[in-house]
Design a protein around this motif. Structure first.
Motif, PDB file in Angstrom:
ATOM      1  N   MET A 148      28.018  -0.053 -31.006  1.00 44.23           N
ATOM      2  CA  MET A 148      27.374   1.248 -30.936  1.00 44.23           C
ATOM      3  C   MET A 148      26.228   1.272 -31.942  1.00 44.23           C
ATOM      4  N   TYR A 149      25.151   1.942 -31.570  1.00 43.25           N
ATOM      5  CA  TYR A 149      23.980   2.104 -32.430  1.00 43.25           C
ATOM      6  C   TYR A 149      24.414   2.706 -33.761  1.00 43.25           C
ATOM      7  N   TYR A 188      22.909   7.856 -38.800  1.00 46.46           N
ATOM      8  CA  TYR A 188      24.210   7.896 -38.121  1.00 46.46           C
ATOM      9  C   TYR A 188      25.331   7.836 -39.158  1.00 46.46           C
ATOM     10  N   TYR A 228      18.254  10.779 -31.937  1.00 45.74           N
ATOM     11  CA  TYR A 228      18.896   9.612 -31.319  1.00 45.74           C
ATOM     12  C   TYR A 228      20.179   9.251 -32.074  1.00 45.74           C
ATOM     13  N   SER A 266      23.929   9.490 -30.491  1.00 49.39           N
ATOM     14  CA  SER A 266      24.736   8.279 -30.523  1.00 49.39           C
ATOM     15  C   SER A 266      26.080   8.531 -31.221  1.00 49.39           C
ATOM     16  N   SER A 302      29.839   8.170 -29.538  1.00 50.47           N
ATOM     17  CA  SER A 302      30.916   7.408 -30.197  1.00 50.47           C
ATOM     18  C   SER A 302      32.178   8.249 -30.325  1.00 50.47           C
ATOM     19  N   ILE A 332      21.446   5.688 -24.431  1.00 47.26           N
ATOM     20  CA  ILE A 332      22.620   5.238 -25.186  1.00 47.26           C
ATOM     21  C   ILE A 332      23.721   4.771 -24.235  1.00 47.26           C
ATOM     22  N   GLU A 358      25.055   0.906 -24.087  1.00 52.63           N
ATOM     23  CA  GLU A 358      26.458   0.629 -24.413  1.00 52.63           C
ATOM     24  C   GLU A 358      27.253   0.195 -23.180  1.00 52.63           C
TER      25      GLU A 358
END
Length: 174
Positions: free
Chosen positions: A1-2, A7, A33, A37, A41, A73, A77
């Motif tokens: 995951m990014y 994040y 973003y 993301s 998740s 995303i 993914e």
């Protein structure tokens, strides 16, 4: 995951229990973003159902920003519609196999913000949304509120002292 610094910082603030997590930074600094993301998740790994609402001033703004981001995303993914999640295209609701929903709607209609409850709220470009709409959304949010904006002028976040509250975490990006 990014996983960017933004994040990671937002995830840490959420885990620490902050009620309001405020992301301010320049255009294209990765705020939106990274947050979308993070929500994907959470949606695919959550042990309990959550409702995550992503709100902006208008539907065209959502389509150019966070709705485009979630599609990127999901593709990056390798998450597949009707296998990993279902999508109600007309209402912009992504329902993941965990039961968690990510719902997108605009704050251009007073009726949209007065009704539904949610666990997590993200107001994208919150400086374009009125204080009263923020308040209506906030009182119907049970867990955490995320904000993002480009800091070009003072608005209700500073004017109403949200930036000085103990339960607020500010995250800066460039």
């Amino acid at each position: 995951m990014y996983s960017s610094r933004i994040y990671i910082d937002n995830l840490a603030a959420w885990k620490e229990g902050f009620r309001l997590i405020a992301n301010k930074g320049g255009t294209r600094s990765g705020k939106t973003y990274s947050l979308v993301s993070l929500f994907v998740s959470v949606a695919i790994n959550s042990k309990r159902k959550r409702i995550i609402d992503i709100v902006s001033e208008s539907l065209p703004h959502l389509k150019r920003g966070s709705l485009k981001d979630i599609e990127d995303i999901l593709q990056n993914e390798d998450l597949t519609e009707d296998i990993d999640y279902t999508l109600n295209r007309s209402d912009h609701i992504y329902t993941f196999n965990t039961g968690t929903q990510i719902r997108f709607f605009s704050a251009d209609d007073w009726g949209k913000v007065k009704g539904s409850r949610r666990d997590v709220l993200f107001i994208n470009e919150c400086n374009r949304v009125s204080w009263e709409i923020y308040r209506q959304l906030a009182v119907r949010t049970t867990e955490v509120i995320f904000l993002d904006w480009n800091p070009d002028s003072e608005f209700w976040y500073e004017l109403n002292g949200l930036n000085t509250k103990d339960n607020t975490k500010e995250i800066h990006s460039t």
